[in-house]
Motif scaffolding. Sequence first.
Motif, PDB file in Angstrom:
ATOM      1  N   LEU A   6       0.822  -1.203   0.000  1.00 17.20           N
ATOM      2  CA  LEU A   6       0.000   0.000   0.000  1.00 17.20           C
ATOM      3  C   LEU A   6       0.856   1.253   0.000  1.00 17.20           C
ATOM      4  N   PHE A  10       1.133   3.656  -3.280  1.00 19.15           N
ATOM      5  CA  PHE A  10       0.571   5.004  -3.135  1.00 19.15           C
ATOM      6  C   PHE A  10       1.649   6.069  -3.310  1.00 19.15           C
ATOM      7  N   ILE A 152      -6.036   2.669  -4.764  1.00 23.55           N
ATOM      8  CA  ILE A 152      -5.060   3.761  -4.742  1.00 23.55           C
ATOM      9  C   ILE A 152      -5.231   4.669  -5.952  1.00 23.55           C
TER      10      ILE A 152
END
Length: 211
Positions: A6, A10, A152
Amino acid sequence: MDTEYLISAFTTLFVIIDPPGLAPIFIAVTAGLQPEERRLVAIRSCVVATLILLAFALAGSHLLAFLGISLSAFRVAGGLLMFWIAFEMVFERRQDRKAASAERALHVDEIHGMAVFPLAIPLISGPGAISATVVIGSQAPSVGHFAILIGIVLAIMAMTLAVFLAAGPIDKRLGATGRAVITRLFGLVLAALSVQIVADGTKTLMAAPVM
């Protein structure tokens, strides 16, 4: 692993797309438009860019391979297009056309076209963002991780839209002089960015083995 993926995904996409950095360019590109027209361009450009990034996340590597196009070649082409846009911004070619079109109402097709090029392509979903999306998607170890990537992309596009919608009031405060300064300044920045994209793509192409 979920947290690492993540954060990495991102950070990479946010830095490459750079929603805050797109605001001055959006103001320069949409100079002369009415508030409602600018809002339409903002929404449409973000929707188109989102669809492009999602499409490349799903099947980008397969599509480019099928067409015989490398990511490096895609970078060079996108960089050249961006340099053309930057040239117009620095030398007021774009502003001259805006001044001429200000005497008449823009057609809906023209507004839609502006949203697609140069905003959605190559400024938002440019070669860097597309390449990163393809690479990150190909590295997803599971369907859950791929779903994280989709989330995202949607989150960053929502941020970009918010920045674009807030650009109108900022533009009013800048005035004609402020717009002229920002247009030239970010035209130079965009030119440098496009040259870097072309250089990186060319370097990779030159290093690739000859088939």
